[in-house]
Design a protein around this motif. Structure first.
Motif, short mmCIF file in Angstrom:
data_model
loop_
_atom_site.label_atom_id
_atom_site.label_comp_id
_atom_site.label_asym_id
_atom_site.label_seq_id
_atom_site.Cartn_x
_atom_site.Cartn_y
_atom_site.Cartn_z
N GLY A 176 9.30 -11.44 9.41
CA GLY A 176 10.07 -12.63 9.77
C GLY A 176 9.60 -13.83 8.97
O GLY A 176 8.57 -13.80 8.28
N ALA A 177 10.39 -14.91 9.08
CA ALA A 177 10.04 -16.18 8.44
C ALA A 177 10.67 -17.30 9.26
O ALA A 177 11.57 -17.06 10.07
N PHE A 178 10.21 -18.51 9.05
CA PHE A 178 10.74 -19.66 9.76
C PHE A 178 11.91 -20.27 9.00
O PHE A 178 12.05 -20.09 7.78
N ARG A 179 12.75 -20.97 9.73
CA ARG A 179 13.85 -21.69 9.09
C ARG A 179 13.27 -22.72 8.13
O ARG A 179 12.28 -23.38 8.43
N PHE A 180 13.91 -22.85 6.98
CA PHE A 180 13.41 -23.73 5.92
C PHE A 180 13.85 -25.16 6.17
O PHE A 180 15.04 -25.43 6.38
N SER A 181 12.90 -26.09 6.12
CA SER A 181 13.21 -27.50 6.26
C SER A 181 12.29 -28.28 5.34
O SER A 181 11.11 -27.95 5.19
N GLU A 215 18.66 -26.99 1.88
CA GLU A 215 18.33 -26.28 3.13
C GLU A 215 19.43 -25.27 3.48
O GLU A 215 19.12 -24.18 3.98
N TRP A 216 20.68 -25.62 3.22
CA TRP A 216 21.78 -24.71 3.56
C TRP A 216 21.73 -23.46 2.66
O TRP A 216 21.89 -22.34 3.15
N THR A 217 21.57 -23.65 1.37
CA THR A 217 21.54 -22.50 0.47
C THR A 217 20.32 -21.61 0.74
O THR A 217 20.41 -20.39 0.64
N THR A 218 19.21 -22.24 1.09
CA THR A 218 18.02 -21.46 1.43
C THR A 218 18.25 -20.66 2.70
O THR A 218 17.85 -19.49 2.80
N ALA A 219 18.92 -21.27 3.68
CA ALA A 219 19.22 -20.57 4.92
C ALA A 219 20.12 -19.36 4.66
O ALA A 219 19.94 -18.29 5.26
N LEU A 226 20.83 -12.67 3.18
CA LEU A 226 20.29 -11.76 2.17
C LEU A 226 18.91 -11.23 2.56
O LEU A 226 18.40 -10.32 1.91
N GLN A 227 18.33 -11.84 3.59
CA GLN A 227 17.01 -11.43 4.10
C GLN A 227 15.96 -11.47 2.97
O GLN A 227 15.19 -10.54 2.79
#
Length: 435
Positions: free
Chosen positions: A314-319, A331-335, A341-342
């Protein structure tokens, strides 16, 4: 008095490691088990080397010093075992150790998961009373041998790899009038019938996913490391390990003041994270960049995610910290990449079970994109979940280079990786742009 502890093992090349277990586990499965056993034994050996104290050395077959030290860290010296059968290689290791000034040397294998640091320390103590100590394995071999003087005759004419190893070794000692000290017998994991004992032991330990070891690779991070460590303190970590790659600022001092476990390593993020994982005791590992702040409930998110069926990591949401034009788009493209795409990146805080990380051999020996490469391998083992809780990463890259230039650089790195461009070349370009 100088003492030396030597771990005899081999590089985990599928098809060459744990060959007697290949019919039961397959070549890759046997290599995965070997990886876990080696890391476990090295962790025990490091503890014992501090208790005794003794110098620690790893003698290996297969692979190279570079490959072994990248996999297992730089806390031990790595040397090839040399040529000849097992007896000749052990005799050579003892001879070199005594020639270098050791007064007591112990060799252990990597096949005995119940071997403890106390047993190794006891072996060194017994060598003050007798010139030979043996740790009998229940399969007829031995998991430990210690000498206080050279005994090359003890390694001649022994049928290595059979259930006669211990008995024939005792016969040799008896002929020479030498009475060895015998430790308690322990179980080796060498044959398919041994796997049940390993499964029971591993299951009990692997269930402790709530014990999280946080591993932070650092190099000249004095501006960020203290805040990162304070954010970790909001959750119940089992331990926090900072692996320093040779900082010339106050990073080491600040990590020590914050109570982190401090390790040294040659620089290189992948190498540093592997070194931290070898030291880690937790059931879960969280790899965190030194400029990334965890959310308050980070530990609960890890336990919840890794406990779900079919999840590999797992990983945390990018901010991103701060406010600047283009931040929302990044942030949207990273999400999208991370969730759909995991393929999360390291600055999101990648977490997984320690058992899985050890089985996979850790981060690959890459100068860049090590997080992306590991994610690709993890996807073959299960889902990679991006949790809703956000990890806040420093905006320094975007502030320094600008949003457009940073985004283009990252996309060029990604495209180059998939097109097979040399990673050394990509890393050189990446660092040149950073300057």
């Amino acid at each position: 008095m100088a003492k030396e502890l030597i771990l005899f093992t081999r590089h985990p090349t599928p098809g060459q490691a744990k060959t007697r277990l290949i019919p039961a586990l397959g070549a890759e499965g046997a290599a995965a088990l070997h990886r876990r056993l080696v890391v476990r034994t090295l962790r025990t050996a490091r503890q014992a080397s501090r208790i005794v104290p003794a110098d620690l050395e790893v003698r290996f077959e297969g692979g190279t010093e570079q490959a072994m030290s990248h996999w297992l860290g730089s806390a031990a010296r790595f040397l090839p075992q040399g040529t000849g059968d097992l007896g000749e290689r052990m005799a050579g290791a003892f001879a070199e150790s005594f020639h270098a000034g050791s007064m007591a040397t112990v060799i252990i294998g990597s096949d005995c998961p119940t071997l403890s640091s106390d047993v190794i320390a006891a072996a060194f103590h017994r060598l003050t009373e007798t010139p030979v100590v043996l740790g009998p394995a229940r399969d007829g071999g031995y998991y430990l041998i210690g000498l206080s003087r050279p005994m090359p005759e003890l390694f001649r004419g022994i049928p290595w790899g059979t259930d006669r190893v211990l008995a024939d070794s005792l016969d040799v000692l008896q002929r020479w009038g030498c009475k060895p000290a015998l430790l308690d017998p322990l179980e080796d994991i060498d044959r398919p019938e041994d796997l049940l004992a390993w499964d029971r032991l591993a299951a009990a330990e692997d269930a402790r996913l709530d014990r999280v070891s946080v591993i932070i690779p650092a190099l000249n991070e004095e501006r960020h490391i203290a805040a990162t460590l304070r954010a970790i303190g909001q959750g119940p970590s089992h331990e926090v390990i900072v692996v320093d790659g040779g900082s010339t600022d106050t990073t080491v001092q600040r990590a020590r003041e914050a109570g982190a476990i401090l390790l040294g390593s040659r620089p290189g993020r992948a190498r540093q994270m592997n070194a931290g994982a070898v030291h880690a005791q937790g059931g879960s590992l969280l790899f965190l960049h030194a400029d990334t702040l965890l959310p308050p409930d980070w530990a609960k998110a890890i336990h919840r995610t890794l406990g779900a069926p079919g999840v590999a990591a797992g990983a945390f949401r990018f901010s991103i910290a701060g406010s600047f034009a283009g931040k929302a788009f990044i942030e949207w493209t990273t999400a999208f990449r991370s969730r759909w795409l995991q393929r999360p990146y390291g600055d999101q805080g990648l977490f997984l079970a320690r058992a899985l990380f050890e089985e996979m051999g850790g981060f690959a020996d890459l100068p860049i994109m090590e997080d992306y490469e590991l994610s690709a391998r993890l996807r073959r083992r299960g889902r990679i979940v991006t949790v809703g809780e956000a990890a806040l990463t420093s905006a320094r890259r975007w502030e320094k280079l600008g949003v457009v230039r940073t985004t283009l650089r990252n996309q060029r790195m990604l495209a180059g990786y998939h097109l097979g461009v040399s990673l050394e070349r990509l890393a050189t370009r990446y660092r040149a742009i950073e300057r």
